[in-house]
Design a protein around this motif. Structure first.
Motif, PDB file in Angstrom:
ATOM      1  N   TRP A  45      -1.951  -7.210   4.055  1.00 41.66           N
ATOM      2  CA  TRP A  45      -0.979  -7.357   5.151  1.00 41.66           C
ATOM      3  C   TRP A  45       0.231  -8.250   4.569  1.00 41.66           C
ATOM      4  CZ3 TRP A  45      -2.194  -3.417   8.135  1.00 41.66           C
ATOM      5  CH2 TRP A  45      -3.434  -3.091   8.494  1.00 41.66           C
ATOM      6  N   TYR A  46       0.115  -8.643   3.523  1.00 44.84           N
ATOM      7  CA  TYR A  46       1.447  -9.658   3.217  1.00 44.84           C
ATOM      8  C   TYR A  46       2.567  -9.219   3.506  1.00 44.84           C
ATOM      9  CZ  TYR A  46       1.425  -6.616  -1.027  1.00 44.84           C
ATOM     10  OH  TYR A  46       1.757  -5.792  -1.667  1.00 44.84           O
ATOM     11  N   ASP A  47       2.961  -7.864   3.524  1.00 44.70           N
ATOM     12  CA  ASP A  47       4.494  -7.460   3.866  1.00 44.70           C
ATOM     13  C   ASP A  47       4.680  -7.827   5.140  1.00 44.70           C
ATOM     14  OD1 ASP A  47       2.269  -5.423   4.569  1.00 44.70           O
ATOM     15  OD2 ASP A  47       3.702  -4.308   5.033  1.00 44.70           O
ATOM     16  N   LEU A  48       3.586  -7.486   6.169  1.00 44.93           N
ATOM     17  CA  LEU A  48       3.834  -7.676   7.602  1.00 44.93           C
ATOM     18  C   LEU A  48       4.277  -9.192   7.953  1.00 44.93           C
ATOM     19  CD1 LEU A  48       1.136  -5.541   9.243  1.00 44.93           C
ATOM     20  CD2 LEU A  48       3.619  -4.916   8.846  1.00 44.93           C
ATOM     21  N   ILE A  49       3.101 -10.194   7.278  1.00 39.45           N
ATOM     22  CA  ILE A  49       3.533 -11.357   7.447  1.00 39.45           C
ATOM     23  C   ILE A  49       4.969 -11.908   6.918  1.00 39.45           C
ATOM     24  CG2 ILE A  49       2.776 -13.622   6.893  1.00 39.45           C
ATOM     25  CD1 ILE A  49       0.907 -12.183   8.632  1.00 39.45           C
ATOM     26  N   ALA A  50       5.369 -11.436   5.867  1.00 38.07           N
ATOM     27  CA  ALA A  50       6.603 -11.629   5.363  1.00 38.07           C
ATOM     28  C   ALA A  50       7.652 -11.391   6.252  1.00 38.07           C
ATOM     29  CB  ALA A  50       6.760 -11.172   3.792  1.00 38.07           C
TER      30      ALA A  50
ATOM     31  N   GLU B 272      -6.217   0.975  -1.617  1.00 36.98           N
ATOM     32  CA  GLU B 272      -5.878   1.767  -0.302  1.00 36.98           C
ATOM     33  C   GLU B 272      -4.840   0.672   0.469  1.00 36.98           C
ATOM     34  OE1 GLU B 272      -9.354   2.426   1.890  1.00 36.98           O
ATOM     35  OE2 GLU B 272     -10.372   3.828   0.214  1.00 36.98           O
ATOM     36  N   ALA B 273      -4.992  -0.498   0.590  1.00 34.46           N
ATOM     37  CA  ALA B 273      -4.109  -1.328   1.305  1.00 34.46           C
ATOM     38  C   ALA B 273      -2.556  -1.182   0.743  1.00 34.46           C
ATOM     39  CB  ALA B 273      -4.710  -2.717   1.208  1.00 34.46           C
ATOM     40  N   GLN B 274      -2.592  -1.320  -0.554  1.00 30.47           N
ATOM     41  CA  GLN B 274      -1.284  -1.181  -1.152  1.00 30.47           C
ATOM     42  C   GLN B 274      -0.479   0.307  -0.856  1.00 30.47           C
ATOM     43  OE1 GLN B 274       1.859  -2.461  -3.985  1.00 30.47           O
ATOM     44  NE2 GLN B 274       0.438  -3.092  -2.693  1.00 30.47           N
TER      45      GLN B 274
ATOM     46  N   ASP C 185       3.815   2.845   2.247  1.00 29.25           N
ATOM     47  CA  ASP C 185       4.231   3.622   3.375  1.00 29.25           C
ATOM     48  C   ASP C 185       5.079   3.038   4.313  1.00 29.25           C
ATOM     49  OD1 ASP C 185       2.847   6.062   2.287  1.00 29.25           O
ATOM     50  OD2 ASP C 185       1.042   5.658   3.520  1.00 29.25           O
ATOM     51  N   ARG C 186       4.630   1.492   4.551  1.00 33.02           N
ATOM     52  CA  ARG C 186       5.431   0.581   5.385  1.00 33.02           C
ATOM     53  C   ARG C 186       6.860   0.412   4.979  1.00 33.02           C
ATOM     54  NH1 ARG C 186       0.201  -1.552   6.363  1.00 33.02           N
ATOM     55  NH2 ARG C 186       0.380  -3.310   5.107  1.00 33.02           N
TER      56      ARG C 186
ATOM     57  N   GLU D 180       7.708   1.325  -6.419  1.00 34.24           N
ATOM     58  CA  GLU D 180       6.402   1.023  -7.112  1.00 34.24           C
ATOM     59  C   GLU D 180       5.338  -0.264  -6.858  1.00 34.24           C
ATOM     60  OE1 GLU D 180       5.492   0.763 -11.742  1.00 34.24           O
ATOM     61  OE2 GLU D 180       7.339  -0.048 -11.282  1.00 34.24           O
ATOM     62  N   GLY D 181       4.271   0.131  -6.919  1.00 36.26           N
ATOM     63  CA  GLY D 181       3.505  -1.035  -6.255  1.00 36.26           C
ATOM     64  C   GLY D 181       2.615  -1.723  -7.524  1.00 36.26           C
ATOM     65  N   LEU D 182       1.545  -2.065  -7.031  1.00 36.16           N
ATOM     66  CA  LEU D 182       0.467  -3.038  -8.025  1.00 36.16           C
ATOM     67  C   LEU D 182      -0.133  -1.978  -8.778  1.00 36.16           C
ATOM     68  CD1 LEU D 182      -0.504  -5.563  -5.552  1.00 36.16           C
ATOM     69  CD2 LEU D 182       1.250  -5.937  -7.331  1.00 36.16           C
ATOM     70  N   HIS D 183      -0.713  -2.187 -10.100  1.00 33.66           N
ATOM     71  CA  HIS D 183      -1.338  -1.727 -10.791  1.00 33.66           C
ATOM     72  C   HIS D 183      -2.719  -2.043 -11.015  1.00 33.66           C
ATOM     73  CE1 HIS D 183       2.495  -0.085 -12.999  1.00 33.66           C
ATOM     74  NE2 HIS D 183       2.416   0.222 -11.731  1.00 33.66           N
ATOM     75  N   PRO D 184      -3.728  -1.132 -10.995  1.00 32.29           N
ATOM     76  CA  PRO D 184      -5.255  -1.812 -11.332  1.00 32.29           C
ATOM     77  C   PRO D 184      -5.463  -2.385 -12.604  1.00 32.29           C
ATOM     78  CG  PRO D 184      -5.324   0.319 -10.422  1.00 32.29           C
ATOM     79  CD  PRO D 184      -4.021   0.072 -10.720  1.00 32.29           C
ATOM     80  N   ALA D 185      -5.410  -3.756 -12.739  1.00 31.70           N
ATOM     81  CA  ALA D 185      -5.545  -4.326 -14.239  1.00 31.70           C
ATOM     82  C   ALA D 185      -6.922  -4.569 -14.599  1.00 31.70           C
ATOM     83  CB  ALA D 185      -5.102  -5.531 -14.110  1.00 31.70           C
TER      84      ALA D 185
END
Length: 405
Positions: A237-242, A273-275, A280-281, A287-292
């Motif tokens: 939820w880092y986007d909401l906190i930011a 899923e969270a990303q 969406d929000r 572009e989001g994060l990539h599984p590394a």
């Protein structure tokens, strides 16, 4: 890696640099993909900086000093950790600012931190949420002649640690003020325990209450520093906190610090899923994060039609938030390696060192084949390994990364 370091790595059973993942590395192995890793570090640092905040990534996710260094070099303010022993490990590898998002309890743990604070370049913060802990910390650090930076943790009913009401926070600030060896430097919370149908509104309200309490404490002169720290944010939820910190102008009066940790490796499960929800929000994030992070293992047995046993188990990969996800099949020893999609296969159970996998129609396997697996919840995959392989796009090992669990 030097020749001597390479030799030492091989003697320990680690992969040497330059080794081919499909030909030279003993499996199972923890694998990190450089391109995705570098993208994730850059992506999160940019996101946090553009939000007017600082980043202190949670190091407990990986406990991998090589990743700490990359995060700090990319601009991270510090490293978040969860215990005194984790703090000592990070310090031993050059980390000089630690936000311990947990209470410092127990005299041996206090002694460990006091020893580190003998270094004037070491900047350390820990949480308090109860008068008993405040009294114990005050007495111990006074006896050592050291002043300890503390932050009040504010929590939610039914959650983890933290004061359960705003009045408890204000009362605890007075208890801290009575301890000359303690310096109140901020307020902290963790929103990841807020769930349910109204989680988003609940998280926004929680962030708002953190800012409101910080303002009250600052106005009353409770803080020992001019620009106190206000911090929250896990990896979901880092986007909401930011947004809430920025909307309430927290950065104007406070140092806003966000603490996601799992982003560095990301995953193929809960954080994927969270990303998706973050994207969406936030329509501005294209572009989001990539599984590394992956775990690679051999097909060990094909005892029945449509059924494979993989040399991979609970000792090797997380299983608390979903079973490993088959991704690609490689032919052992074949370089250059080209993987075949086996995502239609499914792991149905894991034992200590075996995984049961149904083989999808049309997928042809042989014993000795290599399969790459995605994971869910990277924290509990990293902690199963003493070392991981950082690989390039050709699946050659370019660095071995030791963990410090």
């Amino acid at each position: 890696m030097t020749t001597a370091e390479n030799t030492a790595a091989v003697e320990k059973g680690f992969a040497r640099t330059g080794a081919s993942l499909v030909r030279d590395v003993s499996l199972p192995a923890l694998v990190l993909h450089r391109q995705a890793l570098e993208h994730n570090i850059r992506w999160m640092q940019d996101f946090v900086s553009n939000s007017g905040a600082e980043l202190a990534p949670h190091g407990k996710t990986s406990m991998t000093p090589a990743l700490f260094r990359r995060q700090l070099d990319a601009g991270a303010w510090g490293i978040t950790l969860a215990s005194a022993t984790q703090t000592r490990a990070a310090y031993a590898h050059g980390v000089r600012r630690v936000l311990m998002a947990n209470q410092l309890v127990g005299t041996p743990n206090m002694a460990l931190i006091a020893d580190l604070l003998a270094d004037p370049t070491f900047d350390f913060y820990c949480m308090v949420d109860h008068p008993d802990n405040v009294a114990d910390l005050g007495a111990y650090f006074a006896s050592r002649g050291v002043r300890l930076n503390v932050m009040i943790e504010y929590g939610v009913v039914g959650g983890r640690c933290g004061c359960r009401s705003e009045q408890e926070v204000l009362d605890l600030a007075k208890a801290i003020a009575a301890q000359p060896a303690l310096a109140l430097t901020g307020i902290e919370g963790y929103e990841g325990v807020i769930h349910g149908d109204h989680a988003i509104s609940g998280i926004r309200a929680f962030a708002g209450s953190l800012v409101r309490l910080a303002v009250q404490l600052q106005d009353s002169g409770a803080f020992a520093i001019a620009k106190p720290i206000i911090t929250a944010s896990g990896s979901a939820w880092y986007d909401l906190i930011a947004e809430e910190f920025e909307a309430q102008n927290a950065a104007g009066r406070f140092l806003s610090v966000l603490r996601p940790g799992s982003y560095v490796a990301h995953d193929h499960g809960i954080y994927k899923e969270a990303q998706c929800c973050v994207l969406d929000r936030r329509s501005d994030l294209h572009e989001g994060l990539h599984p590394a992070l992956e775990v690679w293992a051999h097909v060990q047995s094909l005892p029945e039609p449509g059924f494979a046993v993989i040399a991979l188990g609970k000792r090797d990969v997380a299983y608390d938030a979903g079973l490993p996800v088959p991704l690609l099949r490689y032919k052992a020893g074949v370089v250059p390696a080209k993987g075949d999609d086996v995502s239609a296969c499914k792991v149905t159970a894991v034992m200590d060192q075996h995984a049961f996998m149904t083989v999808a129609p049309g997928v042809q396997l042989r014993v000795g084949d290599i399969i790459s697996f995605g994971t869910s919840h990277p924290c509990l995959t990293f902690d199963k390994w003493r070392t991981g392989c950082l690989v390039d796009e050709q699946l050659n090992v370019i660095e071995t990364m030791e963990t410090c669990f």
